[in-house]
Write an enzyme that holds these catalytic residues in place. Structure first.
Site, PDB file in Angstrom:
ATOM      1  N   ASP A 124      42.608  39.947  45.555  1.00  0.00           N
ATOM      2  CA  ASP A 124      42.863  40.979  43.971  1.00  0.00           C
ATOM      3  C   ASP A 124      41.661  40.318  43.042  1.00  0.00           C
ATOM      4  O   ASP A 124      41.125  39.937  43.060  1.00  0.00           O
ATOM      5  CB  ASP A 124      44.722  40.840  43.667  1.00  0.00           C
ATOM      6  CG  ASP A 124      45.409  41.468  42.844  1.00  0.00           C
ATOM      7  OD1 ASP A 124      45.401  42.475  42.992  1.00  0.00           O
ATOM      8  OD2 ASP A 124      45.036  40.572  41.742  1.00  0.00           O
TER       9      ASP A 124
ATOM     10  N   TYR B 114      44.614  42.289  32.785  1.00  0.00           N
ATOM     11  CA  TYR B 114      43.449  44.394  33.383  1.00  0.00           C
ATOM     12  C   TYR B 114      43.097  44.471  31.918  1.00  0.00           C
ATOM     13  O   TYR B 114      42.117  45.158  31.576  1.00  0.00           O
ATOM     14  CB  TYR B 114      45.342  45.022  33.190  1.00  0.00           C
ATOM     15  CG  TYR B 114      45.457  44.868  34.716  1.00  0.00           C
ATOM     16  CD1 TYR B 114      45.059  44.707  35.749  1.00  0.00           C
ATOM     17  CD2 TYR B 114      46.335  43.695  34.994  1.00  0.00           C
ATOM     18  CE1 TYR B 114      45.394  44.779  37.725  1.00  0.00           C
ATOM     19  CE2 TYR B 114      46.622  43.164  36.056  1.00  0.00           C
ATOM     20  CZ  TYR B 114      45.832  44.037  37.459  1.00  0.00           C
ATOM     21  OH  TYR B 114      46.413  43.904  38.506  1.00  0.00           O
TER      22      TYR B 114
ATOM     23  N   HIS C 262      48.234  43.945  50.998  1.00  0.00           N
ATOM     24  CA  HIS C 262      47.131  43.352  50.051  1.00  0.00           C
ATOM     25  C   HIS C 262      47.184  41.419  49.616  1.00  0.00           C
ATOM     26  O   HIS C 262      46.580  41.115  49.034  1.00  0.00           O
ATOM     27  CB  HIS C 262      47.189  43.717  48.710  1.00  0.00           C
ATOM     28  CG  HIS C 262      46.794  43.515  47.505  1.00  0.00           C
ATOM     29  ND1 HIS C 262      45.048  43.743  47.333  1.00  0.00           N
ATOM     30  CD2 HIS C 262      47.371  43.354  47.184  1.00  0.00           C
ATOM     31  CE1 HIS C 262      45.100  43.882  46.622  1.00  0.00           C
ATOM     32  NE2 HIS C 262      46.303  42.580  45.783  1.00  0.00           N
TER      33      HIS C 262
END
Length: 414
Positions: free
Chosen positions: A184, A317, A379
């Site tokens: 990630d 983000y 993930h």
């Protein structure tokens, strides 16, 4: 150093009481008949978890377990003084083995530093005598704006600042050279370290696929190989997983990359909103991992009780999406996919990650010395498949591995 202090998690009683009060007053939406995970976290699941969080879950017990770890906090300032000094929280566990390799574990969203817990002891202890498995000194920070690290109040804290922060932490701990492991944002920050500090960050092991297809202009041999080699059954299935995520799973990314402040009101005010927003990803991004209610509540509590608050974590983000490649000193998503000479790369590919890409693509990033395609897992590899991840890291950095001996320097690290 005198400004590296031991850290003990101590959430105030008032904060726990406030959480339970908010949970007791929660208003839940209705749900369509036949609704399932395709529409988001199911109502029954969220109701059950919220009730457990309010009435049965024991944060103090989790806190006690976490406080057995060697945790510290130290101020780090980056950006040449453009940003305020932030107190950075981290685990630092040294190996008793000689020549242990300094390893920086970097978490992502919606993860946190606790993702390292299942792989921490095996990496620090190393393998048995004579088996060639290396041992590691492990440093696992809470990234700025996450966990028990402070958050910035200034705009523009993007990938290069996250990378500079953890790099300065490693230098402060005496590790002039080190390796990284992450998925990630841990993948993206590792790639930023490879671009910015290649003489210090000597190798990275990543458990997330993030690269571009080879082009004939930049990668003629890889592009030819890609053109002539048919996709394996695994790669074809991976295309389906990637397509699903791009079409059905990226909504959170668009919101956090464009309007994090608006989302932040829900995350900061409503524990049910915070729970459902994160729990959806814990379910969708794993390979059938059997989350217990206590696991989920500890995971989400780390966001709810975080030093900067859960809203701060999603700003990475926005800042990355608005960090324009091409400007001096800026590292955006495209630059992360450029070749980094001198930094050895290793990849563990898990079939239920968010993107599952062809094996031949990864040579576009740098010198790939290790790749393994796992049979299962998603993930959150360090949490879902810790044994597989430890095995891969040991193989990459152990005797006969492609990154063996890549770290040299003071204090006997090799």
């Amino acid at each position: 150093m005198s400004d590296i202090k031991p850290y003990t998690i101590a959430v105030p009683d008032a904060a726990i009481e406030d959480l339970k009060l908010r949970l007791s007053l929660a208003r839940f939406p209705d749900e369509l008949d036949g609704a399932d995970w395709d529409m988001g976290a199911p109502l029954a699941d969220v109701r059950r978890l919220a009730k457990h969080w309010q009435t049965s879950y024991d944060w103090r017990a989790a806190e006690k377990r976490l406080n057995k770890l060697p945790q510290f906090v130290t101020p780090i300032q980056c950006g040449g003084g453009s940003f305020e000094s932030l107190n950075i929280h981290f685990i630092h566990m040294r190996s008793s083995k000689p020549n242990a390799i300094p390893l920086l574990f970097i978490h992502g969203w919606p993860g946190h530093y606790q993702e390292v817990l299942k792989i921490l002891q095996p990496l620090v202890e190393g393998g048995g005598d004579g088996d060639g498995a290396p041992a590691f000194d492990v440093v696992a920070p809470s990234l700025p704006n996450f966990g028990f690290s402070e958050g910035t109040k200034k705009r523009g804290f993007a990938l290069e600042q996250y990378a500079e922060t953890v790099h300065k932490l490693m230098l402060k701990l005496g590790y002039n050279e080190y390796v990284t492991q992450g998925g990630d944002w841990g993948c993206h920050i590792s790639r930023a370290l490879a671009h910015l500090y290649p003489t210090h960050c000597r190798a990275t092991h990543l458990n997330m696929d993030n690269c571009s297809p080879p082009s004939f202009l930049r990668n003629p041999l890889l592009a030819t190989q890609h053109l002539l080699t048919p996709y394996s059954a695994r790669e074809q299935k991976g295309q389906d997983r990637t397509k699903w995520f791009n079409e059905q799973g990226r909504g959170y990314n668009l919101e956090q990359s464009t309007k994090p402040q608006t989302l932040g009101y829900a995350l900061a005010d409503s524990p049910v909103a915070c729970l459902s927003w994160i729990y959806e990803k814990l379910h969708d991004w794993t390979d059938g991992y059997p989350w217990t209610d206590d696991e989920v509540c500890t995971w989400v509590s780390t966001y709810w009780f975080s030093t900067a608050g859960p809203a701060a974590s999603v700003r990475i983000y926005y800042e990355t999406a608005h960090n324009v490649d091409g400007r001096e000193g800026k590292i955006g998503r495209e630059r992360l996919r450029e070749y980094t000479p001198g930094v050895k790369l290793g990849f563990s590919h898990f079939p239920m990650d968010l993107a599952v890409l062809p094996r031949s693509w990864f040579g576009t990033l740098g010198e790939v010395v290790f790749q393994r395609e796992q049979e299962s897992g998603g993930h959150f590899a360090a949490w879902e498949r810790p044994e597989e991840l430890v095995r891969d890291v040991r193989e990459m950095f152990g005797k006969g591995g492609g990154a063996f001996g890549c770290v040299e320097g003071k204090n006997g690290y090799a």
